[in-house]
Design a protein around this motif. Sequence first.
Motif, PDB file in Angstrom:
ATOM      1  N   LEU A  48       0.827  -1.210   0.000  1.00 24.18           N
ATOM      2  CA  LEU A  48       0.000   0.000   0.000  1.00 24.18           C
ATOM      3  C   LEU A  48       0.858   1.256   0.000  1.00 24.18           C
ATOM      4  CD1 LEU A  48      -2.706  -1.163   2.552  1.00 24.18           C
ATOM      5  CD2 LEU A  48      -3.097  -0.681   0.133  1.00 24.18           C
ATOM      6  N   ALA A  49       1.949   1.239   0.742  1.00 18.81           N
ATOM      7  CA  ALA A  49       2.839   2.407   0.781  1.00 18.81           C
ATOM      8  C   ALA A  49       3.447   2.683  -0.595  1.00 18.81           C
ATOM      9  CB  ALA A  49       3.938   2.198   1.817  1.00 18.81           C
ATOM     10  N   LYS A  50       3.796   1.617  -1.331  1.00 12.75           N
ATOM     11  CA  LYS A  50       4.316   1.788  -2.689  1.00 12.75           C
ATOM     12  C   LYS A  50       3.271   2.454  -3.577  1.00 12.75           C
ATOM     13  CE  LYS A  50       6.535  -1.535  -4.700  1.00 12.75           C
ATOM     14  NZ  LYS A  50       6.812  -2.892  -5.236  1.00 12.75           N
ATOM     15  N   LYS A  51       2.014   2.048  -3.416  1.00  7.09           N
ATOM     16  CA  LYS A  51       0.940   2.645  -4.206  1.00  7.09           C
ATOM     17  C   LYS A  51       0.763   4.115  -3.841  1.00  7.09           C
ATOM     18  CE  LYS A  51      -2.760   2.778  -6.848  1.00  7.09           C
ATOM     19  NZ  LYS A  51      -2.666   2.737  -8.325  1.00  7.09           N
ATOM     20  N   ILE A  52       0.851   4.431  -2.575  1.00  8.16           N
ATOM     21  CA  ILE A  52       0.745   5.827  -2.136  1.00  8.16           C
ATOM     22  C   ILE A  52       1.855   6.668  -2.775  1.00  8.16           C
ATOM     23  CG2 ILE A  52       0.949   7.367  -0.132  1.00  8.16           C
ATOM     24  CD1 ILE A  52      -0.336   5.068   1.517  1.00  8.16           C
ATOM     25  N   LYS A  53       3.061   6.110  -2.788  1.00 10.26           N
ATOM     26  CA  LYS A  53       4.190   6.831  -3.384  1.00 10.26           C
ATOM     27  C   LYS A  53       3.988   7.045  -4.876  1.00 10.26           C
ATOM     28  CE  LYS A  53       9.248   6.682  -3.757  1.00 10.26           C
ATOM     29  NZ  LYS A  53      10.470   5.897  -3.432  1.00 10.26           N
ATOM     30  N   ARG A  54       3.502   6.007  -5.593  1.00 10.36           N
ATOM     31  CA  ARG A  54       3.252   6.142  -7.026  1.00 10.36           C
ATOM     32  C   ARG A  54       2.198   7.223  -7.287  1.00 10.36           C
ATOM     33  NH1 ARG A  54       3.598   0.428  -7.015  1.00 10.36           N
ATOM     34  NH2 ARG A  54       1.309   0.256  -6.979  1.00 10.36           N
ATOM     35  N   ASN A  55       1.147   7.220  -6.477  1.00  6.79           N
ATOM     36  CA  ASN A  55       0.100   8.238  -6.638  1.00  6.79           C
ATOM     37  C   ASN A  55       0.653   9.641  -6.416  1.00  6.79           C
ATOM     38  OD1 ASN A  55      -1.753   6.258  -7.174  1.00  6.79           O
ATOM     39  ND2 ASN A  55      -2.644   6.246  -5.117  1.00  6.79           N
ATOM     40  N   TRP A  56       1.533   9.767  -5.427  1.00  6.82           N
ATOM     41  CA  TRP A  56       2.143  11.089  -5.144  1.00  6.82           C
ATOM     42  C   TRP A  56       2.972  11.562  -6.334  1.00  6.82           C
ATOM     43  CZ3 TRP A  56       7.293  12.563  -4.771  1.00  6.82           C
ATOM     44  CH2 TRP A  56       7.509  13.841  -4.262  1.00  6.82           C
ATOM     45  N   ARG A  57       3.755  10.625  -6.887  1.00  7.47           N
ATOM     46  CA  ARG A  57       4.595  11.001  -8.039  1.00  7.47           C
ATOM     47  C   ARG A  57       3.741  11.434  -9.224  1.00  7.47           C
ATOM     48  NH1 ARG A  57       9.344   6.327  -7.984  1.00  7.47           N
ATOM     49  NH2 ARG A  57      10.728   7.380  -6.491  1.00  7.47           N
ATOM     50  N   GLU A  58       2.649  10.723  -9.429  1.00  4.26           N
ATOM     51  CA  GLU A  58       1.750  11.091 -10.541  1.00  4.26           C
ATOM     52  C   GLU A  58       1.157  12.476 -10.327  1.00  4.26           C
ATOM     53  OE1 GLU A  58      -1.071   7.956 -10.764  1.00  4.26           O
ATOM     54  OE2 GLU A  58       0.361   6.466 -11.518  1.00  4.26           O
ATOM     55  N   MET A  59       0.857  12.792  -9.099  1.00  4.35           N
ATOM     56  CA  MET A  59       0.290  14.115  -8.800  1.00  4.35           C
ATOM     57  C   MET A  59       1.319  15.221  -9.006  1.00  4.35           C
ATOM     58  SD  MET A  59      -1.933  13.255  -5.378  1.00  4.35           S
ATOM     59  CE  MET A  59      -2.335  14.987  -5.107  1.00  4.35           C
TER      60      MET A  59
END
Length: 391
Positions: A378-389
Motif C-alpha cells: 500500500l505504501a508503494k501505491k501511495i508513493k506512485r500516486n504522489w509522483r503522478e500528482m
Amino acid sequence: MSGSGTARGLEIAAKVEAFVRDVIIPYEKDARRDHHGAPTDAMMHEMRAKAKAAGVLTPHILTDGTHLSQRETALVLIKSGLSPLGPLAVNTMAPDEGNMYLIGHVGTPEQKERFLRPMIAGEARSAFFMTEPWEEGGAGSDPSMMKTTCKLDGNHWVVNGRKRFITGAQGASVGIVMANSSDGACMFLVDLPDPAIRIDRVPNTIDTSMPGGHAEIAIDTLRIPASQMLGHAGEGFKYAQIRLSPARLSHCMRWLGSCIRAHEIATDYACRREAFGKVLIDHEGVGFMLAENVIDLRQAELMIDWCAGILDGGSLGTVESSMAKVAVSEALMRVADRCVQVMGGSGVSDDTIVEQVFREVRAFRIYDGPTEVHKWSLAKKIKRNWREMQS
C-alpha cells in the motif's frame, strides 16, 4: 451486511447458520483429530454427508456451476465460520474454496470435469503448491523468488523443486503446482498422491482447523501432461492473483464468523460470571472490551462488504484486497484477544472454541500475505500516486 445481499443469499446463509449451529457445533468435541489437532478425513466426510443431506454442501456454487455474487458469498461464508469446523463441513474451506474459484475461472471444460467436479461435490480435498523454503531463497510473500522449475519434454512438463507450508497436501486428491519456466511462472493440475511428490514432514503449527496440516514437499522429476497446464505458460502470477485476491476476502469472511461466535461465548460468560458483587459485564474494564468487540466486528463486516461490492462490479485490485486483509485480520485479532481476556482461565482452556479462534486468527495475520507486506504494498501505491500528482 443484510441489506447488501440478495434474498437468495440471505436464504442460503440462514440454512447454513442453522446447520452449523445445530449439527456441526456438537462435533467440536469430537476426538477424531490428526497428530496436530485437525479433523480427520473420516470426520470430514461424515460431516459433509450430513451437509449434503441438509442441502448446504458447497453452498456458494450453484447447481449450474455458477458462483453466488461476492456479497452473497460473504453472507454464506460468515455463517459457515460460526464454528471452526463449519467451512470444512459445508465445503467453503481454504484452500479448496480458492482452488475451486481458480479452476472455475481458468480451467478447460476437460479440466473442470476431471479436477473441479469432485471438489464441488465435496469428495476431494486440494492443495496449492506455491510457497517454498526460505533457506533456499524460495518464494514466500514474494512469489517472484520461485525456485521450482518446469521444462517441456515432448508432450509433458517436468517439474523439480521444494515447497513448504502447503496446506492440506497430506490427504489431498487434487494439486495446483506452480513452477517457473523459461517463459515465466506456470500452473499445473495434478492428481494426488504422486510418487514424484514426496511429503517430507508436516510440522505442528499454531492453527489446527485444516486437515492435512501445512506440509514440506519435495518434487522430484514430476512429469505432467501438457494438457494439465492451467491456462497458458508464463501467466502463472496473473492466475495467482485471480485466486489470491478473492481468497483473502474469503478468509476474512470465515474468520469473522468465528469471531462472532467467540464474542457470543465471551458475552455469555461475562453476563453470568460474578465477581466483586456484580456480573463481569457491569465492570467497565470488561464491558468496554465487549463494546470494542462490537465496534471491530462491525467495521470488519463493512470492510468485507465494501470489497465484495468492488469484486462484484469487476475485479478486486490488490490495493483493496490488501486493505481488507490488514484491516479485518488485525480487527479480528483484537476481538479474539479480548474474548480470551474476558474469560480469564476459561479463555485459555479448550472448554470452548475461544482459545482455538485466538490461535487461528493469529495465523490468519500471516498467511495470504502478512500485515507488513500488505502495508508495504500500500505504501508503494501511495508513493506512485504522489509522483503522478507531482508530474
